[in-house]
Design a protein around this motif. Structure first.
Motif, PDB file in Angstrom:
ATOM      1  N   SER A 153       0.854  -1.180   0.000  1.00 31.85           N
ATOM      2  CA  SER A 153       0.000   0.000   0.000  1.00 31.85           C
ATOM      3  C   SER A 153       0.891   1.232   0.000  1.00 31.85           C
ATOM      4  O   SER A 153       2.116   1.133   0.156  1.00 31.85           O
ATOM      5  CB  SER A 153      -0.938   0.010   1.220  1.00 31.85           C
ATOM      6  N   ALA A 154       0.279   2.392  -0.176  1.00 33.81           N
ATOM      7  CA  ALA A 154       1.001   3.663  -0.170  1.00 33.81           C
ATOM      8  C   ALA A 154       0.298   4.632   0.769  1.00 33.81           C
ATOM      9  O   ALA A 154      -0.933   4.707   0.791  1.00 33.81           O
ATOM     10  CB  ALA A 154       1.080   4.253  -1.574  1.00 33.81           C
ATOM     11  N   ILE A 155       1.093   5.351   1.557  1.00 35.16           N
ATOM     12  CA  ILE A 155       0.585   6.363   2.485  1.00 35.16           C
ATOM     13  C   ILE A 155       1.250   7.680   2.099  1.00 35.16           C
ATOM     14  O   ILE A 155       2.480   7.790   2.151  1.00 35.16           O
ATOM     15  CB  ILE A 155       0.907   5.988   3.940  1.00 35.16           C
ATOM     16  N   ILE A 156       0.449   8.664   1.718  1.00 25.07           N
ATOM     17  CA  ILE A 156       1.003   9.854   1.062  1.00 25.07           C
ATOM     18  C   ILE A 156       0.582  11.116   1.782  1.00 25.07           C
ATOM     19  O   ILE A 156      -0.616  11.394   1.949  1.00 25.07           O
ATOM     20  CB  ILE A 156       0.555   9.907  -0.416  1.00 25.07           C
ATOM     21  N   SER A 157       1.580  11.908   2.185  1.00 23.90           N
ATOM     22  CA  SER A 157       1.326  13.246   2.728  1.00 23.90           C
ATOM     23  C   SER A 157       1.094  14.211   1.576  1.00 23.90           C
ATOM     24  O   SER A 157       2.004  14.483   0.791  1.00 23.90           O
ATOM     25  CB  SER A 157       2.503  13.719   3.579  1.00 23.90           C
ATOM     26  N   ILE A 158      -0.114  14.722   1.484  1.00 21.10           N
ATOM     27  CA  ILE A 158      -0.431  15.708   0.454  1.00 21.10           C
ATOM     28  C   ILE A 158       0.394  16.980   0.664  1.00 21.10           C
ATOM     29  O   ILE A 158       0.840  17.618  -0.292  1.00 21.10           O
ATOM     30  CB  ILE A 158      -1.939  16.032   0.465  1.00 21.10           C
ATOM     31  N   ASP A 159       0.640  17.344   1.928  1.00 24.95           N
ATOM     32  CA  ASP A 159       1.391  18.561   2.227  1.00 24.95           C
ATOM     33  C   ASP A 159       2.838  18.464   1.768  1.00 24.95           C
ATOM     34  O   ASP A 159       3.410  19.456   1.296  1.00 24.95           O
ATOM     35  CB  ASP A 159       1.333  18.854   3.726  1.00 24.95           C
ATOM     36  N   MET A 160       3.457  17.294   1.907  1.00 24.05           N
ATOM     37  CA  MET A 160       4.827  17.144   1.433  1.00 24.05           C
ATOM     38  C   MET A 160       4.882  17.259  -0.086  1.00 24.05           C
ATOM     39  O   MET A 160       5.750  17.936  -0.643  1.00 24.05           O
ATOM     40  CB  MET A 160       5.404  15.808   1.899  1.00 24.05           C
TER      41      MET A 160
END
Length: 595
Positions: free
Chosen positions: A133-140
């Motif tokens: 799976s992927a966990i993504i910080s939109i802010d980064m």
């Protein structure tokens, strides 16, 4: 042609110094020879194949097994601080997975933003299909991290362009679960050493300005604040909020288009009123209107959200939904709004349980995990009483998570009295999860993620004999390390040593939030010496075998921890607010069979 096919199947042999390909070319060329020459060549080739096979059978090659590799989860963190980068990596090991992140230099450092363009290039070079799976910080991705999101350095169109990589990932890996998180901007700007004269005033303006038109007294205060805050700073703040709100909306749109499977819009440090309230309600309304509220959650927090999503991703992967009952230290604290938050404590707990993939239940007897929430450090007699409750549950062999929360906001770490009562009862080695740092949301999210992931691993070990041996040892070592890490960081550093470090800085007329060069090294050296000395005492709390995992119904494994080595500590952002601590600790796995 049968001979050619047989030769072509051979992986590697030589005939008179020729490779497979050259032998095949010779054979093909032979069709131009006379019949007698052709027969001679074919006989030679038959002999080559025969003796090659004979040699292979006489001296069989041992096939080298491929090294086992842990399943991988991709993480684009909020920034490079320990809770955002180090903690998810350590918790991932408890869950038996490798958390893979971009190289640290791409993530920036404090006021130096991360580099979205480099992260995007790194993602484009990656084979994302190979991840669980992927966990993504939109802010980064949008701005380069949390701190840079609070200023208007990145224009909206550029931020939106950066987010196109998420669509690319979805196109390349259509079945990959993608979890996103995006921060709703907090009230106060980042303390950067340059805005100290007006930072608190700007936070106060953000808190009361929405109510100004309805209240003459507040209206007057708002006008006074606007005259005292530099116009450029106020304008930048407003522009950043408008841009960030548009990115919040764009994140919801990615859920609508099934680019993101799940999204947490996390409310960074706030209060029950302020400019953020209107933004939050609009976002909740938009998700409801699009009928995707079950996939878009608006809740308190920021730094802990990647850990929550890691727990959620693992629970979904292994079809595990733990039932969790929250036990509060008092009814008063249960209903109190904690510092830097905008809703009662029990609501924060409920949001975090759901975000991590758990299901909250009311009755203790219906729960798989008991979550003890201590927020009564200023109430007489609360510490020993609540520690005793924890002890009773553990003696009943119930999995227990403990969150130690500061209800006032004057310190960042654990309560010494409550901690020592847990130590005296030798409970820390038997906890399923634990945390006590910064805000209530930070503590709750870390403790829950830690405990839920560990409970999941125990569940897998108890129900799948094929994975028991190697996974049990890795999980045991990882659990031991993270428990000791929490004690070293949340208690020893933040509660005991950090106040001393701030005094040391003040005595030298240094700003503890702006250290550099030799001054930073001197403060770090003092902190390192103090923490490393004390954490050895805590390691001795774990000298008895601290874990017994029944892994196949016929046996169990326990762990006897040994010493701590390779202890390192630094102040990654040149301030005492957070310390990055690492060390090695090993536990000997002792397997026993049940007669």
């Amino acid at each position: 042609m049968v001979i050619l096919a047989a030769i072509n199947r051979r992986s590697s042999f030589h005939f008179a110094g020729y490779s497979n390909e050259k032998v095949i070319l010779i054979a093909r060329a032979s069709f131009r020879f006379q019949r007698r020459d052709m027969l001679r060549l074919l006989c030679c080739l038959l002999l080559v194949v025969f003796y090659t096979e004979l040699e292979a059978n006489a001296q069989p090659q041992q096939s080298r097994p491929r090294p086992s590799r842990s399943p991988r989860i991709l993480l684009i963190p909020l920034d490079d601080r320990p809770p955002c980068l180090q903690f998810p990596t350590l918790i991932g090991r408890i869950g038996g997975v490798e958390v893979v992140t971009p190289p640290r230099p791409m993530l920036g450092r404090f006021t130096e933003p991360g580099n979205p363009e480099m992260i995007i290039e790194w993602l484009q070079r990656h084979e994302v299909k190979g991840y669980e799976s992927a966990i993504i910080s939109i802010d980064m991705l949008a701005y380069g991290g949390l701190v840079n999101s609070r200023i208007h350095r990145t224009p909206l169109n550029k931020a939106l362009k950066h987010l196109e990589i998420v669509q690319t990932i979805r196109r390349v890996a259509p079945r990959l679960p993608i979890y996103g998180f995006n921060v709703i901007m907090r009230l106060a700007p980042t303390a950067d050493g340059r805005n100290e004269a007006y930072r608190a005033k700007l936070a106060r303006w953000a808190e009361i300005s929405p109510d100004g038109p309805k209240d003459a007294k507040l209206r007057k205060e708002v006008a006074e604040l606007e005259s005292e805050i530099p116009a450029a700073a106020l304008s930048d703040y407003k522009d950043a909020r408008r841009r960030n709100f548009r990115i919040n909306q764009a994140s919801i749109e990615m859920v609508r288009r099934s680019v993101l499977d799940y999204l947490i819009l996390s409310q960074d440090d706030a209060k029950p009123r302020g400019v953020h309230v209107g933004e939050r309600e609009r976002l909740v309304g938009e998700a409801a209107q699009l009928r995707i509220s079950e996939k878009v959650v608006v809740q308190p927090g920021a730094d802990e959200v990647a850990m929550l999503l890691l727990a959620r991703a693992l629970n979904r992967r292994f079809n595990y939904t733990p039932r969790i009952a929250a036990v509060f230290s008092s009814e008063a604290t249960r209903n109190k709004v904690m510092p830097f938050e905008d809703r009662p404590l029990h609501r924060t707990v409920s949001f975090h349980i759901a975000a991590a993939g758990g299901r909250e239940v009311v009755r203790d007897e219906d729960a798989d995990i008991l979550f003890y929430v201590y927020a009564s450090r200023h109430e007489a007699g609360a510490a020993p009483s609540f520690a005793e409750q924890v002890e009773r549950a553990i003696k009943q062999k119930r999995p227990v998570i403990v969150a130690d929360i500061d209800p006032v906001g004057d310190v960042q770490g654990a309560d010494p009295r409550f901690t020592e009562h847990l130590r005296k009862r030798k409970l820390f080695p038997r906890l399923t999860g634990y945390a006590s740092w910064n805000t209530a949301g930070n503590t709750i999210g870390t403790a829950l993620s830690h405990g839920i992931v560990y409970a999941l691993s125990l569940h897998r070990l108890a129900n799948d004999a094929l994975i028991a041996g190697d996974l049990a040892e890795r999980v045991g070592n990882a659990q031991l390390k993270f428990l000791l890490h929490r004690l070293a960081d949340d208690y020893v550093y933040h509660a005991l040593v950090r106040p001393q470090a701030k005094e040391l800085a003040a005595s030298s007329k240094l700003n503890p939030n702006n250290l550099a060069g030799e001054n930073q090294k001197r403060v770090e050296s003092f902190i390192r010496e103090q923490v490393s000395a004390q954490i050895g005492d805590f390691r001795r709390d774990f000298t008895d075998p601290f874990l017994a995992v029944k892994f196949d119904g016929q046996g169990s494994v326990r762990f006897e921890p040994h010493g701590i080595t390779n202890f390192v500590l630094s102040l990654p952002w040149g301030r005492t607010f957070e310390a990055e601590i690492d060390f090695d600790v090993e536990a000997e796995a002792i397997t026993s069979r049940i007669p």
